[in-house]
Design a protein around this motif. Structure first.
Motif, PDB file in Angstrom:
ATOM      1  N   ASN A 125      67.167  79.737  53.548  1.00 62.12           N
ATOM      2  CA  ASN A 125      67.469  78.803  54.636  1.00 62.12           C
ATOM      3  C   ASN A 125      67.014  79.449  55.931  1.00 62.12           C
ATOM      4  O   ASN A 125      67.662  80.360  56.447  1.00 62.12           O
ATOM      5  CB  ASN A 125      68.973  78.507  54.652  1.00 62.12           C
ATOM      6  CG  ASN A 125      69.386  77.605  55.797  1.00 62.12           C
ATOM      7  OD1 ASN A 125      68.560  77.148  56.590  1.00 62.12           O
ATOM      8  ND2 ASN A 125      70.674  77.352  55.902  1.00 62.12           N
ATOM      9  N   THR A 173      73.750  73.515  45.422  1.00 65.55           N
ATOM     10  CA  THR A 173      73.398  72.208  45.971  1.00 65.55           C
ATOM     11  C   THR A 173      73.903  71.145  44.991  1.00 65.55           C
ATOM     12  O   THR A 173      74.791  71.403  44.184  1.00 65.55           O
ATOM     13  CB  THR A 173      71.883  72.104  46.173  1.00 65.55           C
ATOM     14  OG1 THR A 173      71.234  72.278  44.905  1.00 65.55           O
ATOM     15  CG2 THR A 173      71.389  73.192  47.115  1.00 65.55           C
ATOM     16  N   THR A 180      71.677  77.550  47.546  1.00 65.95           N
ATOM     17  CA  THR A 180      71.080  77.779  48.855  1.00 65.95           C
ATOM     18  C   THR A 180      72.039  78.624  49.689  1.00 65.95           C
ATOM     19  O   THR A 180      73.220  78.746  49.368  1.00 65.95           O
ATOM     20  CB  THR A 180      70.770  76.449  49.570  1.00 65.95           C
ATOM     21  OG1 THR A 180      69.991  76.721  50.742  1.00 65.95           O
ATOM     22  CG2 THR A 180      72.049  75.749  49.991  1.00 65.95           C
TER      23      THR A 180
END
Length: 333
Positions: A125, A173, A180
């Motif tokens: 990210n 997710t 993530t």
């Protein structure tokens, strides 16, 4: 990666030391991916520290300056960070006749997201912020010899309170097989560590060691007061965990046993039944024998891990091995 470090220490008086260290680190990440940003990180860290050592009191203080620049092919992902983080440690031993020490510390620290946190495919990210932590700790250490065959009993207790801003955690997710990295806006952690260790020496060649450890940790997500799950335990952090380790040494034989327990957890800050993960525990056992021939040494070890074939998942949907065996041969010259 390139890393250069320099450390210096000066003794101003017998009871007063000063230290200065400077580190430089350069990292670069390459990948044969389309539209990859090819990040580079330049990090300069400087720490100034001082220590006062008196008869019953020890004081240590330091300040760490961190300057970081990240460069990528996308200027929007470039960052500059300048952060100063102080720390203070103190310990007090009331009497030299009794090995009892009271201690406390205050510390601020910063954790930068790694390149994997930022850019690993599907997991990374690029918007992650650095994690900042303020820690408070108070503790006690006590060591007491009992008898000749019971040479040492050691007890250590710590209580701590941590305030974490932008805590970096991994979370699944919509697909449990694709995770993530995210920031949790604000987390408070209240906890305690207790450890008891003892040594037995009933006969001259035989030594037995036992260690018991327990941790309580209340780690609450306080990011959004309007959330229905405000104050929930953060993902995968158990409130209760502990371990028992035992080792025995007799001449050239070594026996080791460990029991590890991890209490109930949740895979989300929403502490609801659907996110509940059961506690798990394992028993591990190993036996080793050492041999010596002239200048060569041989050590043979047999291990049985997860002795009672506990079926468990450290992370949901990722089952861990059941009972498994391993044999090790180690040769030294």
């Amino acid at each position: 990666e390139i890393y250069v470090s320099n450390a210096n220490r000066w003794q101003i008086f017998p009871f007063w030391d000063m230290g200065l260290s400077v580190d430089f680190q350069w990292n670069k990440l390459d990948a044969d991916l389309y539209d990859f940003v090819y990040p580079q990180r330049y990090a300069l860290l400087g720490a100034l520290a001082t220590a006062f050592n008196f008869s019953h009191v020890k004081l240590h203080a330091s300040v760490l300056g961190t300057f970081v620049q990240d460069h990528t092919l996308k200027s929007s992902a470039n960052t500059k960070i300048l952060k100063f983080t102080p720390s203070v440690f103190a310990s007090y031993q009331p009497s030299h006749e009794v090995d009892l020490t009271l201690r406390a510390f205050f510390k601020q620290s910063m954790r930068l997201p790694t390149f994997n946190d930022l850019y690993y495919t599907f997991i990374g990210n690029a918007s992650l912020k650095p994690e900042n932590t303020t820690q408070y700790d108070i503790g006690i250490t006590y060591n007491q010899p009992i008898t000749h065959w019971f040479p040492m009993l050691s007890l250590q207790i710590d209580g701590y309170f941590n305030q974490v801003t932008d805590k970096i955690v991994a979370t699944p997710t919509s697909n449990f097989f694709r995770w993530t990295m995210i920031n949790l806006g604000y987390v408070e952690i209240l906890g305690s560590d207790i450890a008891l260790q003892t040594t037995f020496a009933p006969i001259e060649p035989l030594t037995l060691n036992l260690r018991l450890a327990y941790t309580y940790q209340r780690a609450r997500d306080l990011s959004d007061p309007t959330s229905d799950y405000y104050g929930g335990q953060i993902p995968y952090i158990p409130r209760h965990s502990g371990s028992v380790t035992f080792s025995g040494h007799y001449k050239t034989w070594d026996l080791n046993y460990s029991f590890i327990y991890t209490g109930e957890r949740y895979d989300s800050s929403a502490n609801i039944t659907a996110n509940y993960i059961q506690p798990w525990y394992t028993h591990d056992l190993s036996l080793s024998k050492a041999f010596q021939w002239s200048k060569a040494g041989l050590k043979l070890t047999a291990e049985v891990n997860n002795l009672f074939n506990q079926q468990y998942e450290v992370v949901r949907c990722y089952p861990m091995p059941g009972i498994n065996f391993r044999a090790i041969a180690q040769v030294t010259f």
